[in-house]
Design an enzyme around this catalytic site. Structure first.
Site, PDB file in Angstrom:
ATOM      1  CG  ASP A 298      -1.682  -0.382   8.024  1.00 14.10           C
ATOM      2  OD1 ASP A 298      -2.544   0.481   7.781  1.00 14.10           O
ATOM      3  OD2 ASP A 298      -1.514  -1.394   7.311  1.00 14.10           O
TER       4      ASP A 298
ATOM      5  CB  THR B 214       2.719   0.727   6.257  1.00 13.13           C
ATOM      6  OG1 THR B 214       1.346   0.464   6.611  1.00 13.13           O
ATOM      7  CG2 THR B 214       3.589   0.378   7.446  1.00 13.13           C
TER       8      THR B 214
ATOM      9  NE  ARG C 286      -2.324  -4.893   5.428  1.00 13.02           N
ATOM     10  CZ  ARG C 286      -2.657  -5.127   4.166  1.00 13.02           C
ATOM     11  NH1 ARG C 286      -3.353  -6.178   3.855  1.00 13.02           N
ATOM     12  NH2 ARG C 286      -2.268  -4.329   3.204  1.00 13.02           N
TER      13      ARG C 286
ATOM     14  CG  ASP D 108       1.313  -2.888  10.345  1.00  8.40           C
ATOM     15  OD1 ASP D 108       2.166  -2.225   9.720  1.00  8.40           O
ATOM     16  OD2 ASP D 108       0.576  -3.721   9.792  1.00  8.40           O
TER      17      ASP D 108
ATOM     18  N   GLY E 181       0.836  -1.214   0.000  1.00  9.71           N
ATOM     19  CA  GLY E 181       0.000   0.000   0.000  1.00  9.71           C
ATOM     20  C   GLY E 181       0.862   1.252   0.000  1.00  9.71           C
TER      21      GLY E 181
ATOM     22  CG  ASP F  25       4.606  -6.849   7.892  1.00  7.43           C
ATOM     23  OD1 ASP F  25       3.880  -6.614   6.908  1.00  7.43           O
ATOM     24  OD2 ASP F  25       4.154  -7.181   9.012  1.00  7.43           O
TER      25      ASP F  25
ATOM     26  NE  ARG G 249      -0.952  -4.950  -0.438  1.00  7.17           N
ATOM     27  CZ  ARG G 249      -1.818  -3.937  -0.373  1.00  7.17           C
ATOM     28  NH1 ARG G 249      -2.730  -3.780  -1.297  1.00  7.17           N
ATOM     29  NH2 ARG G 249      -1.767  -3.076   0.620  1.00  7.17           N
TER      30      ARG G 249
HETATM   31  O1  F6P Z   1      -1.464  -1.430   4.649  1.00 10.00           O
HETATM   32  C1  F6P Z   1      -2.025  -0.229   4.248  1.00 10.00           C
HETATM   33  C2  F6P Z   1      -3.511  -0.379   4.002  1.00 10.00           C
HETATM   34  O2  F6P Z   1      -4.030   0.880   3.641  1.00 10.00           O
HETATM   35  C3  F6P Z   1      -4.313  -0.978   5.157  1.00 10.00           C
HETATM   36  O3  F6P Z   1      -4.605  -0.037   6.159  1.00 10.00           O
HETATM   37  C4  F6P Z   1      -5.516  -1.493   4.454  1.00 10.00           C
HETATM   38  O4  F6P Z   1      -6.113  -2.558   5.160  1.00 10.00           O
HETATM   39  C5  F6P Z   1      -4.951  -1.958   3.138  1.00 10.00           C
HETATM   40  O5  F6P Z   1      -3.736  -1.269   2.928  1.00 10.00           O
HETATM   41  C6  F6P Z   1      -5.855  -1.721   1.960  1.00 10.00           C
HETATM   42  O6  F6P Z   1      -5.270  -2.283   0.839  1.00 10.00           O
HETATM   43  P1  F6P Z   1      -5.756  -2.024  -0.653  1.00 10.00           P
HETATM   44  O7  F6P Z   1      -5.196  -0.709  -1.086  1.00 10.00           O
HETATM   45  O8  F6P Z   1      -5.215  -3.157  -1.415  1.00 10.00           O
HETATM   46  O9  F6P Z   1      -7.258  -1.967  -0.620  1.00 10.00           O
END
Ligand code: F6P
Length: 326
Positions: free
Chosen positions: A132, A130, A176, A134, A16, A108, A77
């Site tokens: 998050d 990120t 997340r 995390d 992300g 991570d 990804r």
């Molecule tokens: O890891 C960053 C994040 O924004 C999380 O907070 C969220 O759950 C996820 O990515 C969303 O991913 P995507 O952009 O694939 O919907």
């Protein structure tokens, strides 16, 4: 990799996107240039490393990006990179481009990808990026501050209308599987209650009783912050309607939190971390992650970093509990 043997490195963003990633890219490129190291930008994360999607970077190519959200290198990804064949292709690209090392900016998942490259003899350094926050080895990840401030601004706007209509608002924030963003935001906006994945959720205790207490104290509007990894804001809203007779409005902030102009804190941290990452590679070190604790920027072994665990700051949670339901 031997010291001073570093002539050319690659930089990529993966997973992300997070505000401040551009500032990190800029820092990596400009630090490398200053040290006489060439820099190549790998586009679309590990997918780009597999397909050989790259651009040559120089000082000019990273002009006017320090203030921009997103990532100029795009991100992805990649499911192919998880396979041995995908990794072989990525390693072949590194060799073809003559890369002496890779700086990977992301979460991570990005660091695990770097570990895979390292197993094939590629020197790697990770920078935590990120929203998050995390990543266990570091108190701070690039993007968190901007995302938190964006969520706070949105919730402040919601509060105006909730106050006027004397309503209850249920807001879902990202994160997340982690509640760092939700807790930080909930405390910043003075939420009536917060639900985070790190604490076992109990509707009566965590939401209903908090609203009842606030009502008894004379409150007529209520702000409930829900971490996406803990519960569904829609379901929490439905339960509030059914059990408390309120007519809540539900807002899922979603990807709004990922965009926008990075805060000064994110830009500064990204710049410091980018600088550190290039120095680590230039010193001939590999398998490292850049971390920050107590305003110090340092590096750590990737494996050690990924094996660490962190949880919500208990003091922060305790303070939030004291503020809940009032
Ligand atoms: O890891 C960053 C994040 O924004 C999380 O907070 C969220 O759950 C996820 O990515 C969303 O991913 P995507 O952009 O694939 O919907």
């Amino acid at each position: 990799m031997k010291k001073n043997a570093v002539k050319r490195i690659g930089v990529l963003t993966s997973g992300g996107d997070a505000p401040g990633m551009n500032a990190a890219i800029r820092s990596v490129v400009r630090t490398a240039m200053k040290m006489g190291i060439e820099c190549v930008g790998i586009r679309r994360g590990y997918a780009g490393l597999i397909s050989g999607d790259f651009i040559t970077m120089d000082t000019q190519s990273v002009s006017h990006i320090i203030n921009r959200g997103g990532t100029m290198l795009y991100t992805a990804r990649s499911s192919e990179f998880v396979t041995p064949e995908g990794q072989q292709k990525a390693v072949a690209t590194c060799k073809l481009l003559g890369l002496d090392g890779i700086v990977g900016i992301g979460g991570d998942g990005t660091f695990r990808g770097l570990q895979d490259l390292a197993k094939h003899g590629i020197s790697v350094v990770g920078i935590p990026g990120t929203i998050d926050n995390d990543i266990s080895c570091t108190d701070y990840t690039i993007g968190f501050d901007t995302a938190a401030n964006t969520a706070v601004e949105c919730i402040d706007r919601l509060r105006d209308t909730m106050q006027s209509h004397e309503r209850c608002s249920v807001v879902e924030v990202m994160g997340r599987h982690a509640g760092y963003l939700a807790l930080y935001v909930a405390m910043s906006v003075g939420a009536t209650a917060v639900i985070v994945p790190e604490e076992k959720y109990n509707f009566k205790r965590d939401v209903a009783d908090q609203i009842r207490r606030a009502r008894l104290g004379g409150k007529t509007n209520f702000m409930i912050v829900v971490a996406e990894g803990a519960a569904s804001a829609v379901e929490v809203g439905e339960k509030i309607k059914k059990e408390l007779g309120l007519d809540p409005r539900v807002t899922i902030l979603g990807h709004i939190q990922r965009g926008g102009i990075p805060t000064a804190k994110d830009r500064v941290m990204a710049t410091r971390m980018g600088y550190e990452a290039v120095h680590v590679l230039a010193e001939g070190r590999t398998n490292r992650v850049i971390c920050s604790n107590d305003d110090k920027v340092f590096d750590m072994d990737i494996e050690e970093a990924l094996a660490m665990t962190k949880t919500l700051n208990p003091e922060e949670y305790e303070v939030m509990e004291a503020m809940s339901g009032v």
